[in-house]
Design a protein around this motif. Structure first.
Motif, PDB file in Angstrom:
ATOM      1  N   VAL A  85       0.845  -1.196   0.000  1.00  0.00           N
ATOM      2  CA  VAL A  85       0.000   0.000   0.000  1.00  0.00           C
ATOM      3  C   VAL A  85       0.879   1.243   0.000  1.00  0.00           C
ATOM      4  N   LEU A  86       0.521   2.207  -0.817  1.00  0.00           N
ATOM      5  CA  LEU A  86       1.160   3.526  -0.844  1.00  0.00           C
ATOM      6  C   LEU A  86       0.127   4.591  -0.510  1.00  0.00           C
ATOM      7  N   HIS A  87       0.520   5.616   0.224  1.00  0.00           N
ATOM      8  CA  HIS A  87      -0.285   6.825   0.252  1.00  0.00           C
ATOM      9  C   HIS A  87      -0.333   7.378  -1.169  1.00  0.00           C
ATOM     10  N   ALA A  88      -1.494   7.815  -1.588  1.00  0.00           N
ATOM     11  CA  ALA A  88      -1.654   8.433  -2.907  1.00  0.00           C
ATOM     12  C   ALA A  88      -2.520   9.673  -2.729  1.00  0.00           C
ATOM     13  N   ASP A  89      -1.997  10.641  -2.017  1.00  0.00           N
ATOM     14  CA  ASP A  89      -2.800  11.798  -1.622  1.00  0.00           C
ATOM     15  C   ASP A  89      -3.059  12.734  -2.797  1.00  0.00           C
ATOM     16  N   PRO A  90      -4.303  13.219  -2.932  1.00  0.00           N
ATOM     17  CA  PRO A  90      -4.607  14.174  -3.996  1.00  0.00           C
ATOM     18  C   PRO A  90      -3.963  15.527  -3.700  1.00  0.00           C
ATOM     19  N   PRO A 110     -10.793  17.578  -1.462  1.00  0.00           N
ATOM     20  CA  PRO A 110     -12.049  17.268  -2.149  1.00  0.00           C
ATOM     21  C   PRO A 110     -13.134  16.887  -1.151  1.00  0.00           C
ATOM     22  N   ASP A 111     -14.376  17.005  -1.567  1.00  0.00           N
ATOM     23  CA  ASP A 111     -15.457  16.451  -0.753  1.00  0.00           C
ATOM     24  C   ASP A 111     -15.653  14.987  -1.139  1.00  0.00           C
ATOM     25  N   ARG A 112     -16.616  14.327  -0.486  1.00  0.00           N
ATOM     26  CA  ARG A 112     -16.801  12.904  -0.715  1.00  0.00           C
ATOM     27  C   ARG A 112     -17.161  12.594  -2.173  1.00  0.00           C
ATOM     28  N   ALA A 113     -18.058  13.374  -2.744  1.00  0.00           N
ATOM     29  CA  ALA A 113     -18.480  13.112  -4.120  1.00  0.00           C
ATOM     30  C   ALA A 113     -17.323  13.329  -5.095  1.00  0.00           C
ATOM     31  N   GLU A 114     -16.539  14.379  -4.878  1.00  0.00           N
ATOM     32  CA  GLU A 114     -15.397  14.628  -5.756  1.00  0.00           C
ATOM     33  C   GLU A 114     -14.375  13.499  -5.654  1.00  0.00           C
ATOM     34  N   ALA A 115     -14.096  13.063  -4.429  1.00  0.00           N
ATOM     35  CA  ALA A 115     -13.126  11.985  -4.248  1.00  0.00           C
ATOM     36  C   ALA A 115     -13.591  10.715  -4.956  1.00  0.00           C
ATOM     37  N   ASP A 116     -14.855  10.371  -4.792  1.00  0.00           N
ATOM     38  CA  ASP A 116     -15.370   9.152  -5.420  1.00  0.00           C
ATOM     39  C   ASP A 116     -15.261   9.225  -6.943  1.00  0.00           C
ATOM     40  N   ALA A 117     -15.593  10.381  -7.500  1.00  0.00           N
ATOM     41  CA  ALA A 117     -15.556  10.517  -8.960  1.00  0.00           C
ATOM     42  C   ALA A 117     -14.117  10.444  -9.481  1.00  0.00           C
ATOM     43  N   LEU A 118     -13.190  11.102  -8.804  1.00  0.00           N
ATOM     44  CA  LEU A 118     -11.803  11.085  -9.264  1.00  0.00           C
ATOM     45  C   LEU A 118     -11.173   9.709  -9.102  1.00  0.00           C
ATOM     46  N   VAL A 119     -11.483   9.024  -8.011  1.00  0.00           N
ATOM     47  CA  VAL A 119     -10.941   7.682  -7.806  1.00  0.00           C
ATOM     48  C   VAL A 119     -11.477   6.724  -8.872  1.00  0.00           C
ATOM     49  N   ALA A 120     -12.760   6.814  -9.163  1.00  0.00           N
ATOM     50  CA  ALA A 120     -13.338   5.950 -10.193  1.00  0.00           C
ATOM     51  C   ALA A 120     -12.683   6.208 -11.552  1.00  0.00           C
ATOM     52  N   GLN A 185      -2.034  12.491 -14.059  1.00  0.00           N
ATOM     53  CA  GLN A 185      -2.158  13.950 -14.114  1.00  0.00           C
ATOM     54  C   GLN A 185      -2.998  14.380 -15.308  1.00  0.00           C
ATOM     55  N   MET A 186      -2.800  13.730 -16.439  1.00  0.00           N
ATOM     56  CA  MET A 186      -3.589  14.084 -17.625  1.00  0.00           C
ATOM     57  C   MET A 186      -5.059  13.730 -17.431  1.00  0.00           C
ATOM     58  N   LEU A 187      -5.329  12.568 -16.818  1.00  0.00           N
ATOM     59  CA  LEU A 187      -6.715  12.182 -16.536  1.00  0.00           C
ATOM     60  C   LEU A 187      -7.387  13.194 -15.616  1.00  0.00           C
ATOM     61  N   LEU A 188      -6.708  13.551 -14.546  1.00  0.00           N
ATOM     62  CA  LEU A 188      -7.290  14.471 -13.573  1.00  0.00           C
ATOM     63  C   LEU A 188      -7.517  15.851 -14.190  1.00  0.00           C
ATOM     64  N   HIS A 189      -6.576  16.293 -15.003  1.00  0.00           N
ATOM     65  CA  HIS A 189      -6.701  17.616 -15.621  1.00  0.00           C
ATOM     66  C   HIS A 189      -7.971  17.714 -16.466  1.00  0.00           C
ATOM     67  N   GLN A 190      -8.342  16.615 -17.118  1.00  0.00           N
ATOM     68  CA  GLN A 190      -9.493  16.626 -18.022  1.00  0.00           C
ATOM     69  C   GLN A 190     -10.799  16.250 -17.332  1.00  0.00           C
ATOM     70  N   SER A 191     -10.766  15.936 -16.061  1.00  0.00           N
ATOM     71  CA  SER A 191     -11.949  15.415 -15.384  1.00  0.00           C
ATOM     72  C   SER A 191     -13.014  16.488 -15.189  1.00  0.00           C
ATOM     73  N   PRO A 192     -14.290  16.116 -15.257  1.00  0.00           N
ATOM     74  CA  PRO A 192     -15.369  17.074 -14.974  1.00  0.00           C
ATOM     75  C   PRO A 192     -15.268  17.680 -13.581  1.00  0.00           C
ATOM     76  N   VAL A 193     -14.768  16.904 -12.606  1.00  0.00           N
ATOM     77  CA  VAL A 193     -14.612  17.436 -11.245  1.00  0.00           C
ATOM     78  C   VAL A 193     -13.708  18.656 -11.259  1.00  0.00           C
ATOM     79  N   THR A 204      -7.595  23.106  -8.508  1.00  0.00           N
ATOM     80  CA  THR A 204      -7.851  21.758  -9.021  1.00  0.00           C
ATOM     81  C   THR A 204      -7.003  20.740  -8.270  1.00  0.00           C
ATOM     82  N   LEU A 205      -7.430  19.480  -8.371  1.00  0.00           N
ATOM     83  CA  LEU A 205      -6.661  18.353  -7.849  1.00  0.00           C
ATOM     84  C   LEU A 205      -6.083  17.635  -9.058  1.00  0.00           C
ATOM     85  N   ASN A 206      -4.866  17.996  -9.413  1.00  0.00           N
ATOM     86  CA  ASN A 206      -4.302  17.566 -10.689  1.00  0.00           C
ATOM     87  C   ASN A 206      -3.109  16.632 -10.548  1.00  0.00           C
TER      88      ASN A 206
END
Length: 311
Positions: A85-90, A110-120, A185-193, A204-206
């Motif tokens: 396991v690694l820490h993978a902090d946003p 992030p809030d709970r909804a943002e975290a869930d969407a970005l993790v998915a 980073q590229m995925l997060l940059h383009q995310s709706p969140v 942003t959480l990039n």
């Protein structure tokens, strides 16, 4: 004999931008420090390694201090065990001239909804690599892998507010993992969140910051060092839970610790022989934020807590 109390206060000695005149008086804490013993192996600059030492572990100094599997245990005690396991902090990575500077903390969380969407979103990509991201809390994320990577990482606390160059994972697997992080980073940059956060003027959480990776260590053969652990710190709670030590939030003041029944043996006198660990995290949080006002306020709160006026 009376019960021994170990008081762990990361960040007690700063560094924070507080002039001497701004340090509040702490007569009770000063008396306790005057009677305290220096613990061999403790490191004022690395609270994580100090905690491992207090619980009887000796992580290899040239490798990561494996805090991630224990923090994950505290955040999600029912989670299935993972090999590594690694820490993978946003985090928020901000360009500054020709470098990227890292920011994290409450103002970027992030809030709970943002975290869930970005993790998915990340897991749609990472699953093809045999990796899985989890967010048992919105602010603390973990990356799981069945193939332990040969990496040496830097704790998030060492990089806050600084350029990430020179702090990125090192080791034989560094090139492969740099590719993973760049793709994320590229995925997060383009995310709706992040598009919504940017439109709302929220950082942003990039990026993800990987650190503290490892497996759970064998439980030491010696008896558990503490009967109880008080505090909110996830590493302290996880290390305790791995050894079957009861944990609890900090009561309103020190008297509440002395009056708290033993969860394992409720009939035992709370003042009986043994040891409790008290972890006070407010000063360390202020150090990470470089917030001198918050540091002084937490120091005053600690003094009041020790004198019984807290809560």
């Amino acid at each position: 004999m009376s019960r021994r109390l170990d008081l762990l206060v990361p960040g007690l000695f700063g560094p924070v931008p507080v002039p001497p005149a701004g340090v509040p008086p702490t007569p009770v804490l000063s008396r306790l420090m005057g009677r305290a013993d220096r613990v061999p192996g403790a490191d004022a600059t690395d609270p994580g390694r100090t905690l491992f030492h207090l619980f009887g572990y000796a992580p290899a100094p040239e490798r990561d201090c494996p805090s991630a599997p224990y923090c994950r245990l505290a955040d999600d005690p029912n989670a299935a065990p993972a090999a590594y396991v690694l820490h993978a902090d946003p985090v928020h990575l901000r360009p500054a001239r020709d470098r990227l500077v890292l920011f994290a903390g409450p103002d970027f969380a992030p809030d709970r909804a943002e975290a869930d969407a970005l993790v998915a979103l990340c897991n749609q990509h990472l699953g093809t690599e045999g990796l899985r991201l989890e967010a048992p809390t919105p602010t603390r994320w973990y990356l799981l892998t069945d193939r332990p990577p040969d990496l040496v990482t830097q704790p998030l606390a060492d990089v806050l507010g600084r350029p990430i160059a020179g702090h990125l994972p090192q080791g034989p697997a560094a090139r492969q993992w740099a590719r993973y992080l760049n793709e994320i980073q590229m995925l997060l940059h383009q995310s709706p969140v992040n598009q919504r956060r940017e439109a709302a003027g929220i950082p942003t959480l990039n990026g993800l910051w990987l650190w503290g990776g490892g497996e759970r260590l064998p439980v030491p053969a010696a008896p558990a060092p503490y009967a109880r652990v008080f505090g909110a710190d996830p590493l302290a709670r996880g290390l305790a839970q791995a050894q079957g030590i009861p944990t609890a939030p900090l009561p309103g003041n020190l008297g509440g610790v002395l009056a708290t029944p033993d969860a394992v043996n409720p009939t035992r006198d709370p003042l009986a022989t043994g040891a409790d660990l008290i972890h006070w995290s407010g000063l360390w949080e202020a150090v990470l934020a470089a917030d001198g006002t918050a540091w002084a306020a937490s120091l005053s709160a600690l003094e009041e807590w020790l004198t019984g006026r807290g809560g």
